[in-house]
Scaffold this motif. Structure first.
Motif, PDB file in Angstrom:
ATOM      1  N   GLU A   1      18.932  -0.160   1.108  1.00 33.86           N
ATOM      2  CA  GLU A   1      17.843   0.805   0.995  1.00 33.86           C
ATOM      3  C   GLU A   1      17.573   1.274  -0.436  1.00 33.86           C
ATOM      4  O   GLU A   1      16.415   1.550  -0.772  1.00 33.86           O
ATOM      5  N   GLU A   2      18.597   1.355  -1.281  1.00 29.17           N
ATOM      6  CA  GLU A   2      18.379   1.843  -2.642  1.00 29.17           C
ATOM      7  C   GLU A   2      17.622   0.830  -3.509  1.00 29.17           C
ATOM      8  O   GLU A   2      17.178   1.166  -4.606  1.00 29.17           O
ATOM      9  N   LEU A   3      17.455  -0.382  -3.025  1.00 23.62           N
ATOM     10  CA  LEU A   3      16.770  -1.436  -3.777  1.00 23.62           C
ATOM     11  C   LEU A   3      15.273  -1.515  -3.437  1.00 23.62           C
ATOM     12  O   LEU A   3      14.546  -2.311  -4.025  1.00 23.62           O
ATOM     13  N   VAL A   4      14.850  -0.678  -2.502  1.00 24.14           N
ATOM     14  CA  VAL A   4      13.499  -0.740  -1.941  1.00 24.14           C
ATOM     15  C   VAL A   4      12.894   0.663  -2.001  1.00 24.14           C
ATOM     16  O   VAL A   4      13.604   1.650  -1.803  1.00 24.14           O
TER      17      VAL A   4
ATOM     18  N   VAL B   1      11.326   1.336   2.987  1.00 20.84           N
ATOM     19  CA  VAL B   1      12.489   1.476   3.876  1.00 20.84           C
ATOM     20  C   VAL B   1      12.017   2.034   5.214  1.00 20.84           C
ATOM     21  O   VAL B   1      12.349   1.499   6.282  1.00 20.84           O
ATOM     22  N   LYS B   2      11.219   3.098   5.161  1.00 16.67           N
ATOM     23  CA  LYS B   2      10.721   3.737   6.386  1.00 16.67           C
ATOM     24  C   LYS B   2       9.899   2.745   7.211  1.00 16.67           C
ATOM     25  O   LYS B   2      10.073   2.645   8.432  1.00 16.67           O
TER      26      LYS B   2
ATOM     27  N   ILE C   1       0.846  -1.204   0.000  1.00 17.44           N
ATOM     28  CA  ILE C   1       0.000   0.000   0.000  1.00 17.44           C
ATOM     29  C   ILE C   1       0.876   1.247   0.000  1.00 17.44           C
ATOM     30  O   ILE C   1       0.663   2.173  -0.796  1.00 17.44           O
ATOM     31  N   ARG C   2       1.871   1.287   0.865  1.00 16.77           N
ATOM     32  CA  ARG C   2       2.747   2.468   0.939  1.00 16.77           C
ATOM     33  C   ARG C   2       3.541   2.657  -0.352  1.00 16.77           C
ATOM     34  O   ARG C   2       3.683   3.786  -0.833  1.00 16.77           O
ATOM     35  N   ALA C   3       4.050   1.561  -0.910  1.00 10.79           N
ATOM     36  CA  ALA C   3       4.844   1.666  -2.143  1.00 10.79           C
ATOM     37  C   ALA C   3       3.978   2.110  -3.315  1.00 10.79           C
ATOM     38  O   ALA C   3       4.405   2.949  -4.128  1.00 10.79           O
ATOM     39  N   LEU C   4       2.763   1.588  -3.415  1.00  9.88           N
ATOM     40  CA  LEU C   4       1.874   1.982  -4.513  1.00  9.88           C
ATOM     41  C   LEU C   4       1.366   3.403  -4.321  1.00  9.88           C
ATOM     42  O   LEU C   4       1.202   4.136  -5.300  1.00  9.88           O
ATOM     43  N   ASP C   5       1.141   3.811  -3.066  1.00  3.16           N
ATOM     44  CA  ASP C   5       0.814   5.226  -2.800  1.00  3.16           C
ATOM     45  C   ASP C   5       1.968   6.119  -3.252  1.00  3.16           C
ATOM     46  O   ASP C   5       1.751   7.170  -3.864  1.00  3.16           O
ATOM     47  N   GLU C   6       3.187   5.702  -2.932  1.00  4.28           N
ATOM     48  CA  GLU C   6       4.377   6.473  -3.317  1.00  4.28           C
ATOM     49  C   GLU C   6       4.455   6.637  -4.837  1.00  4.28           C
ATOM     50  O   GLU C   6       4.913   7.662  -5.340  1.00  4.28           O
TER      51      GLU C   6
END
Length: 188
Positions: free
Chosen positions: A145-148, A153-154, A59-64
């Motif tokens: 972190e750069e892969l996510v 990450v947060k 959800i957070r990644a798709l919101d981003e």
């Protein structure tokens, strides 16, 4: 009628390769059912996160990525470990879909046998964009972190996910046995 696609993954954790694959899928259909595989498993080295934690990551990644929440459904899919009936099992667990997107040859075969159109989506930088590699980096204290996605990450930091994975990578049972062993005092 809207075309609806199915995309299944374990998402342990969600990473940029998953997002690239999902961007491709969202470009092909109007709605996507995202199946969270191995939903019953958590707190293992291969599957450290719970199904709800993986849903939150998605959800957070798709919101981003500004993907509207109305364009996808998240469905937990516990394993059944019975390949020949896995596709009908998935059909029973998720809303109706028209096409399956996968990079997994077994998944492709099982859904083709059920008469579905299967699209083998492109794989993006599988050498580093894999959850196995990301978990390895977390254990070894290497940059991951750069892969996510930043939002993931947060979230992983919020739930102390790296600490969990490092703990799971230790041989705690062996350490506990050593701690519980009787202390032997040398004889003089």
């Amino acid at each position: 009628m809207k075309m609806r696609g199915l995309f299944v993954g374990r998402f342990q954790p969600v990473h940029n390769g998953h997002l690239k694959a999902l961007e491709y899928v969202f470009g092909q259909v109007e709605e996507v059912i995202i199946g969270i595989g191995s939903a019953q498993v958590s707190h293992t080295l291969k599957n450290p996160f719970t199904a709800s934690e993986r849903m939150e990551m998605l959800i957070r990644a798709l919101d981003e990525k500004n993907i509207p929440r109305g364009k996808y459904f998240l469905v937990a899919l516990p394993d059944i470990n019975f390949n020949s009936i896995w596709a009908p099992y998935v059909e029973a667990m998720v809303p109706k879909f028209d096409v399956v997107f996968t990079g997994n040859s077994l998944v492709a075969q099982l859904f083709r046998e059920r008469g579905y159109k299967v699209v083998v989506q492109p794989i993006f930088r599988k050498d580093i964009l894999s959850a196995t590699e990301i978990r390895r980096r977390m254990i070894e204290g290497e940059p991951w972190e750069e892969l996510v996605p930043k939002s993931v990450v947060k979230y992983i930091k919020e739930i102390k996910g790296v600490e969990r994975i490092r703990m799971l990578a230790t041989d705690l049972e062996k350490n506990e046995k050593e701690l519980q062993a009787p202390i032997r005092i040398p004889e003089f």
